[in-house]
Design an enzyme around this catalytic site. Structure first.
Site, PDB file in Angstrom:
ATOM      1  N   LYS A  26      -6.764  11.545  -2.882  1.00 40.02           N
ATOM      2  CA  LYS A  26      -5.523  11.596  -2.389  1.00 40.02           C
ATOM      3  C   LYS A  26      -4.441  12.361  -3.458  1.00 40.02           C
ATOM      4  O   LYS A  26      -4.589  11.622  -4.678  1.00 40.02           O
ATOM      5  CB  LYS A  26      -5.208   9.903  -2.204  1.00 40.02           C
ATOM      6  CG  LYS A  26      -5.990   9.454  -1.081  1.00 40.02           C
ATOM      7  CD  LYS A  26      -5.738   7.919  -0.936  1.00 40.02           C
ATOM      8  CE  LYS A  26      -4.309   7.579  -0.643  1.00 40.02           C
ATOM      9  NZ  LYS A  26      -4.087   6.189  -0.441  1.00 40.02           N
ATOM     10  N   ARG A  70      -8.905   4.566   9.490  1.00 38.41           N
ATOM     11  CA  ARG A  70      -8.820   4.289   8.346  1.00 38.41           C
ATOM     12  C   ARG A  70      -8.835   2.842   7.932  1.00 38.41           C
ATOM     13  O   ARG A  70      -7.944   2.222   8.444  1.00 38.41           O
ATOM     14  CB  ARG A  70      -7.609   5.033   7.610  1.00 38.41           C
ATOM     15  CG  ARG A  70      -7.262   4.743   6.210  1.00 38.41           C
ATOM     16  CD  ARG A  70      -5.954   5.422   5.872  1.00 38.41           C
ATOM     17  NE  ARG A  70      -5.409   4.804   4.555  1.00 38.41           N
ATOM     18  CZ  ARG A  70      -4.298   4.232   4.318  1.00 38.41           C
ATOM     19  NH1 ARG A  70      -3.658   3.865   5.364  1.00 38.41           N
ATOM     20  NH2 ARG A  70      -3.826   3.627   3.207  1.00 38.41           N
ATOM     21  N   THR A 103       1.376   9.454   5.861  1.00 39.28           N
ATOM     22  CA  THR A 103       2.479   8.585   5.287  1.00 39.28           C
ATOM     23  C   THR A 103       3.607   9.037   5.941  1.00 39.28           C
ATOM     24  O   THR A 103       4.163   9.892   6.186  1.00 39.28           O
ATOM     25  CB  THR A 103       2.609   8.617   3.850  1.00 39.28           C
ATOM     26  OG1 THR A 103       1.391   8.706   3.186  1.00 39.28           O
ATOM     27  CG2 THR A 103       3.485   7.385   3.354  1.00 39.28           C
ATOM     28  N   ARG A 154       2.698  -2.824  -9.427  1.00 38.80           N
ATOM     29  CA  ARG A 154       3.693  -3.584  -8.498  1.00 38.80           C
ATOM     30  C   ARG A 154       4.504  -4.516  -9.371  1.00 38.80           C
ATOM     31  O   ARG A 154       4.071  -5.034 -10.493  1.00 38.80           O
ATOM     32  CB  ARG A 154       2.747  -4.602  -7.712  1.00 38.80           C
ATOM     33  CG  ARG A 154       2.141  -3.519  -6.663  1.00 38.80           C
ATOM     34  CD  ARG A 154       1.492  -4.514  -5.616  1.00 38.80           C
ATOM     35  NE  ARG A 154       0.912  -3.596  -4.657  1.00 38.80           N
ATOM     36  CZ  ARG A 154       1.167  -3.132  -3.425  1.00 38.80           C
ATOM     37  NH1 ARG A 154       2.387  -3.110  -3.127  1.00 38.80           N
ATOM     38  NH2 ARG A 154       0.214  -2.264  -2.619  1.00 38.80           N
TER      39      ARG A 154
END
Length: 502
Positions: free
Chosen positions: A241, A54, A299, A95
């Protein structure tokens, strides 16, 4: 061996020499980063058992990614592996901006001001959040989570100037550039940002295998990306995702439109109440298997091994449970990208997978996946279903499929057959793409003579490589007429003979 079989034997045989690539049915995805981005380290990971690499486009430059891609393509062309390359777009990741002195302690009850209109250096007075529509989308009473949920604030006021007043619910140290999640908010950001479009254009020049779209909210996000791929005449397959509650609300349609799915538990575990994540993971896996779509569990699978040489007991159980639930692949993120022991963590994950598959794994799930008469692929689904059932009934030593699009491979894989699964295709790009699918070992084969000759060649290729031997039982699937490339419509049982045709 026939002359044609010999051709493919010599061309491809060394790609499996010594079976160095361990035979684990559940595949391993490893994220590439500074800890493993050289040719030698990538090769070591492939030798240890990585099936898919990935590339996380949240980090690094295109120049760096191009160099890694060349290393991986060299491995595929010179070494005994067919590893897939998965490009992962960053998506609309929110963020925190810069923070004064690099850290800001905040306490429960503190009142802070968030702004999305001016890039200030964060202090107790004002903190920048990289989301231009933040003041339009959030509402009073909604939660905002920061740094994977370590910090939590509650919106108490939105000023006419567009500032958001929040009260700290759970405090701690606020660090710069940490992720922000809005679990209660219907965000208006598009699925792809300007950066994603730039990364997409680069990816289209690299001839990669899989493309993952982050923060998918609805099926239209996937449809739009696949349209872009189609415009570029690319063979890359698109993965959704799942990391937002809105995606779970449209899960069926997202799975239908996607070529594969990733259970991205990092943000999903922040967006959802934590107690709901395990069942969400299980539901996503189950629905992907029923649709014949590869599914990755990702994850924090073995995060403690970023620094340590052994995983936590809970991490071992987490990997084992993902395998037992039927995931096509399990993924490593920081463990291989920035960890101290990339090779060791892959080896440890492979051992866990193989222990589960050799003991408690539930193979041959065809009874759970009966063909549906309303499906447009009902007839070929019925062939795949019965091929797996017969392979189980006779304890076949090999189950062989042929595919032009990948569909037959995905369907046969979805039944999780105990018989080893071998897929032959004339589409070279599929050989690597299928490295993501559970149990699949793919081969390039481009002959189009009689079906009998094709079946014979396939068995000879497997026989010469040591995958089958005299006396073994083999179940073949294919389609006829051969030159029309129709969906799978043939099933044949063969006993491998000692003598072969000249």
């Amino acid at each position: 061996m026939t002359q044609k079989a010999s051709k493919y034997y010599h061309k491809e045989m060394d790609k499996d020499a010594g079976l160095a690539h361990r035979v684990h049915r559940t595949k391993i995805v490893a994220t590439v980063g500074p800890a493993c981005d050289t040719y030698e380290k990538l090769l070591q990971l492939a030798q240890t058992g990585v099936n898919v690499f990935r590339l996380n486009f949240s980090h690094g430059t295109h120049e760096n990614k191009a160099e890694i891609i060349q290393h991986l393509k060299k491995i595929n062309s010179t070494q005994p592996y067919n590893v897939a390359i998965l490009a992962d777009l960053q998506g609309p990741k929110l963020r925190v901006g810069e923070i004064e002195n690099g850290a800001l302690p905040i306490e429960p009850g503190d009142i802070l001001t968030f702004t999305s209109t001016e890039k200030v250096v964060g202090t107790k007075e004002k903190i920048y959040i990289s989301y231009p529509n933040l003041h339009n989308d959030v509402k009073v009473g909604e939660k905002i989570m920061i740094d994977d949920g370590k910090l939590e604030v509650l919106v108490v006021d939105i000023t006419p100037a567009g500032d958001i007043k929040v009260q700290v619910t759970y405090g701690g140290i606020l660090l710069p550039k940490k992720g922000v999640n809005l679990p209660d908010t219907a965000i208006s950001l598009p699925a792809m940002t300007t950066k994603d479009y730039e990364d997409f254009e680069f990816i289209m020049t690299q001839d990669l295998d899989w493309l993952a779209l982050s923060f998918v909210r609805r099926a239209e996000d996937i449809i739009n990306l696949k349209n872009l791929v189609k415009e570029r005449k690319s063979n890359i397959k698109v993965m959704a995702k799942i990391e937002m509650p809105s995606a779970l609300a449209d899960l069926r349609n997202i799975i239908v439109e996607s070529d594969g799915v990733m259970v991205a538990r990092g943000d999903l575990g922040v967006e959802l109440p934590v107690e709901k994540v395990p069942m969400a993971q299980r539901d996503i896996i189950r629905k992907c298997i029923h649709r014949g779509k590869p599914v990755i569990v990702a994850t924090q699978m073995m995060e403690s091994m970023i620094d340590r040489v052994k995983p936590n007991r809970s991490e071992i159980t987490d990997v084992a449970n993902a395998v037992l639930e039927g995931a096509d692949a399990v993924m490593l993120s920081g463990e291989t990208a920035t960890g101290k022991h990339p090779h060791l963590v892959v080896e440890t994950m492979r051992k866990i997978i193989m222990e589960v598959e050799n003991t408690e794994y539930r193979y041959d799930r065809e009874e759970d996946l009966r063909p549906q008469s309303h499906s447009p692929s009902f007839l070929s689904d019925a062939i795949c279903y019965n091929a797996c059932k017969i392979a189980n009934d006779i304890s076949a030593n090999a189950l062989i499929g042929m595919t032009q699009s990948g569909y037959t491979a995905f369907m046969l894989s979805s039944y999780r057959p105990k018989s080893p699964l071998y897929i032959f295709t004339k589409r070279k790009h599929l050989v690597n793409q299928l490295s993501l699918s559970w149990g699949v070992r793919a081969f390039y084969y481009d002959e189009e003579n009689s079906l009998d000759e094709i079946f014979f060649d396939q068995i000879e290729i497997l026989k010469e490589r040591g995958f089958v031997k005299t006396g073994d039982l083999v179940v073949n699937t294919g389609s006829t007429p051969v030159h029309e490339h129709r969906p799978t419509n043939i099933l044949k049982i063969t006993k491998v003979e000692e003598t072969t045709a000249e």
